[in-house]
Design a protein around this motif. Structure first.
Motif, PDB file in Angstrom:
ATOM      1  N   ILE A 325       0.835  -1.205   0.000  1.00 33.31           N
ATOM      2  CA  ILE A 325       0.000   0.000   0.000  1.00 33.31           C
ATOM      3  C   ILE A 325       0.869   1.253   0.000  1.00 33.31           C
ATOM      4  O   ILE A 325       0.597   2.224  -0.729  1.00 33.31           O
ATOM      5  CB  ILE A 325      -0.942  -0.009   1.218  1.00 33.31           C
ATOM      6  N   ARG A 326       1.904   1.250   0.797  1.00 33.80           N
ATOM      7  CA  ARG A 326       2.783   2.426   0.869  1.00 33.80           C
ATOM      8  C   ARG A 326       3.470   2.669  -0.463  1.00 33.80           C
ATOM      9  O   ARG A 326       3.629   3.810  -0.904  1.00 33.80           O
ATOM     10  CB  ARG A 326       3.830   2.246   1.974  1.00 33.80           C
ATOM     11  N   ARG A 327       3.869   1.569  -1.134  1.00 34.66           N
ATOM     12  CA  ARG A 327       4.488   1.721  -2.452  1.00 34.66           C
ATOM     13  C   ARG A 327       3.483   2.264  -3.465  1.00 34.66           C
ATOM     14  O   ARG A 327       3.825   3.095  -4.322  1.00 34.66           O
ATOM     15  CB  ARG A 327       5.030   0.367  -2.931  1.00 34.66           C
ATOM     16  N   ALA A 328       2.230   1.790  -3.335  1.00 31.60           N
ATOM     17  CA  ALA A 328       1.186   2.183  -4.297  1.00 31.60           C
ATOM     18  C   ALA A 328       0.836   3.668  -4.183  1.00 31.60           C
ATOM     19  O   ALA A 328       0.451   4.300  -5.164  1.00 31.60           O
ATOM     20  CB  ALA A 328      -0.070   1.343  -4.090  1.00 31.60           C
ATOM     21  N   LYS A 332       8.870   5.487  -2.020  1.00 38.63           N
ATOM     22  CA  LYS A 332       9.974   4.964  -2.820  1.00 38.63           C
ATOM     23  C   LYS A 332      10.631   3.774  -2.109  1.00 38.63           C
ATOM     24  O   LYS A 332      10.537   3.634  -0.886  1.00 38.63           O
ATOM     25  CB  LYS A 332      11.015   6.055  -3.048  1.00 38.63           C
ATOM     26  N   PRO A 333      11.315   2.914  -2.883  1.00 41.08           N
ATOM     27  CA  PRO A 333      11.987   1.763  -2.269  1.00 41.08           C
ATOM     28  C   PRO A 333      12.945   2.163  -1.138  1.00 41.08           C
ATOM     29  O   PRO A 333      13.030   1.475  -0.119  1.00 41.08           O
ATOM     30  CB  PRO A 333      12.750   1.139  -3.443  1.00 41.08           C
ATOM     31  N   ASP A 407       7.219  -6.420  -4.946  1.00 43.41           N
ATOM     32  CA  ASP A 407       6.330  -5.909  -5.998  1.00 43.41           C
ATOM     33  C   ASP A 407       5.058  -5.385  -5.333  1.00 43.41           C
ATOM     34  O   ASP A 407       4.370  -6.134  -4.631  1.00 43.41           O
ATOM     35  CB  ASP A 407       5.986  -7.019  -6.992  1.00 43.41           C
ATOM     36  N   PRO A 408       4.701  -4.105  -5.510  1.00 42.40           N
ATOM     37  CA  PRO A 408       3.543  -3.511  -4.821  1.00 42.40           C
ATOM     38  C   PRO A 408       2.256  -4.273  -5.072  1.00 42.40           C
ATOM     39  O   PRO A 408       1.456  -4.484  -4.130  1.00 42.40           O
ATOM     40  CB  PRO A 408       3.478  -2.089  -5.384  1.00 42.40           C
ATOM     41  N   ILE A 409       1.984  -4.672  -6.318  1.00 37.13           N
ATOM     42  CA  ILE A 409       0.719  -5.342  -6.648  1.00 37.13           C
ATOM     43  C   ILE A 409       0.641  -6.691  -5.936  1.00 37.13           C
ATOM     44  O   ILE A 409      -0.397  -7.013  -5.304  1.00 37.13           O
ATOM     45  CB  ILE A 409       0.605  -5.536  -8.163  1.00 37.13           C
TER      46      ILE A 409
END
Length: 414
Positions: A325-328, A332-333, A407-409
């Motif tokens: 969720i945070r990535r979405a 950033k990484p 991977d965010p998804i």
């Protein structure tokens, strides 16, 4: 600041795992502080002992050629009492005698003194730094008298042997078979002592201030008399004290050469003990202590670090949806990686702080049961604290890197 708050919130949810990891880190830091403090205490005590050793003092021992005789030195008689008189008058020798623990350093000598057929009883003392002699007749000691057999006698001794005190000057009196030239005659008014605030010497405790009048000799001459009468027949090694301004090993070499001349038929060599061996032994001990501390630190930090890594791996697995969720929403990484590193370092630093506090308590408690005081070194605390931060970074970097690469998804739908 937000990362610290998030780290604290996330770690609260895994109290047991965090506690177990903290225990290992605390044990490591406490061990480092305790062992290093004991090592510092030992080092201070040893240095204190070494500092008490006279830098002008060494020992001379005999090493037989036949190794089978190493434990039977007394049968070879490499040292004899009659050697001491000749050795004591060698250049640079302040005092020499059988190895002892400061035996008779300020001792008095009691004996009969003879001149012609007359006899008197003499008490002889070494002239101390706090005493000045102003003889009634004759003179006091000079620098040249250091290696001479001379004596300053009391007015009573001079009267007993010569009748008229002035007649004693320049005469030789016999003490224990050795002739000593009389260079001065003193009475009670001749001895001037400096005032002392306090005296803790052996003589003060057992003989008072020794204000009664005695005769005086140079140290070497008096030592020779004491050696003849108060030391055992079997001598295993010699204590040598070198006069100020003379090289220790050069003077010791003169002594060993003289001993070889006095005992030409003996099979073996006279050796000089190297005082620097004590320093080398101390350095070796300190190095061993430091190595021991390093090993303890490494093991404890490794175990604690593995615990931190396990916690962070589990945390990554449990928080994959949060990471996704945070990535979405734009994280950033490196933000994800920094968050997990912050949590890892937070655990180790917390353990380090607690370890330092407990370490102080343990050191103070242990000092009550040790024969010396354990000393906490600020450098040890600093290095221990840095070690906790490094541990957190090293063992937290892999889980943090893994979290940043999710991977965010996939993470959201796991």
């Amino acid at each position: 600041m937000n990362m610290m708050k998030n780290a604290l919130t996330n770690l609260k949810g895994h109290k047991l795992r965090v506690f177990i990891t903290l225990v290992w880190i605390i044990i490591g830091i406490t061990s480092v502080i305790l062992v290093s403090s004991i090592g510092n205490g030992v080092k201070k005590e040893v240095l204190k002992s070494v500092s008490k050793v006279n830098p002008n003092k060494t020992q001379i021992y005999f090493e037989p050629t036949n190794s089978n005789m190493a434990g039977m030195t007394s049968f070879l008689s490499p040292f004899k009492l009659k050697d001491l008189e000749e050795l004591s008058f060698l250049e640079g020798v302040e005092r020499i005698g059988p190895a002892k623990d400061d035996f008779a350093m300020n001792s008095m000598f009691y004996s009969e003194a003879y001149f012609d057929k007359k006899v008197t009883y003499v008490d002889i003392s070494p002239l101390k730094d706090d005493t000045t002699l102003n003889p009634l007749y004759g003179r006091s000691f000079s620098y040249e008298d250091e290696n001479r057999k001379v004596i300053i006698i009391t007015l009573q001794n001079a009267t007993d042997l010569f009748g008229t005190p002035q007649d004693a000057l320049g005469k030789g009196i016999s003490i224990n078979g050795t002739i000593y030239e009389v260079i001065g005659v003193i009475d009670e008014s001749s001895v001037v002592k400096k005032e002392k605030e306090e005296s803790n010497s052996f003589e003060s405790m057992y003989y008072g201030d020794m204000d009664y009048l005695t005769s005086y000799m140079p140290k070497k001459a008096l030592d020779a008399l004491i050696n003849q009468n108060m030391y055992p027949t079997d001598i295993y090694q010699l204590d040598l004290i070198v006069s100020n301004g003379y090289d220790l090993f050069e003077t010791a070499s003169r002594v060993t050469q003289k001993l070889q001349e006095l005992h030409p038929d003996i099979e073996g060599t006279y050796q000089v003990h190297d005082p620097s061996e004590q320093t080398k032994a101390l350095e070796s001990m300190v190095n061993n202590i430091n190595m021991f501390i390093t090993v303890i630190t490494a093991i404890s930090m490794f175990v604690g670090g593995v615990g931190v890594m396990n916690i962070m791996y589990i945390s990554v697995m449990e928080r994959q949806r949060e990471i996704g969720i945070r990535r979405a929403i734009g994280a950033k990484p490196r933000d994800i990686m920094l968050q997990f590193l912050t949590e890892s370092v937070f655990i180790t630093v917390l353990g380090g702080i607690l370890g330092i506090i407990i370490g102080f308590i343990v050191v103070n408690y242990a000092s009550n049961y040790l024969p010396f005081k354990a000393i906490v070194n600020i450098n040890s605390l600093f290095y221990a604290f840095i070690a906790t931060i490094v541990t957190g970074v090293i063992f937290g970097i892999v889980p943090a890197f893994k979290a940043s690469r999710l991977d965010p998804i996939k993470a959201i739908y796991k």
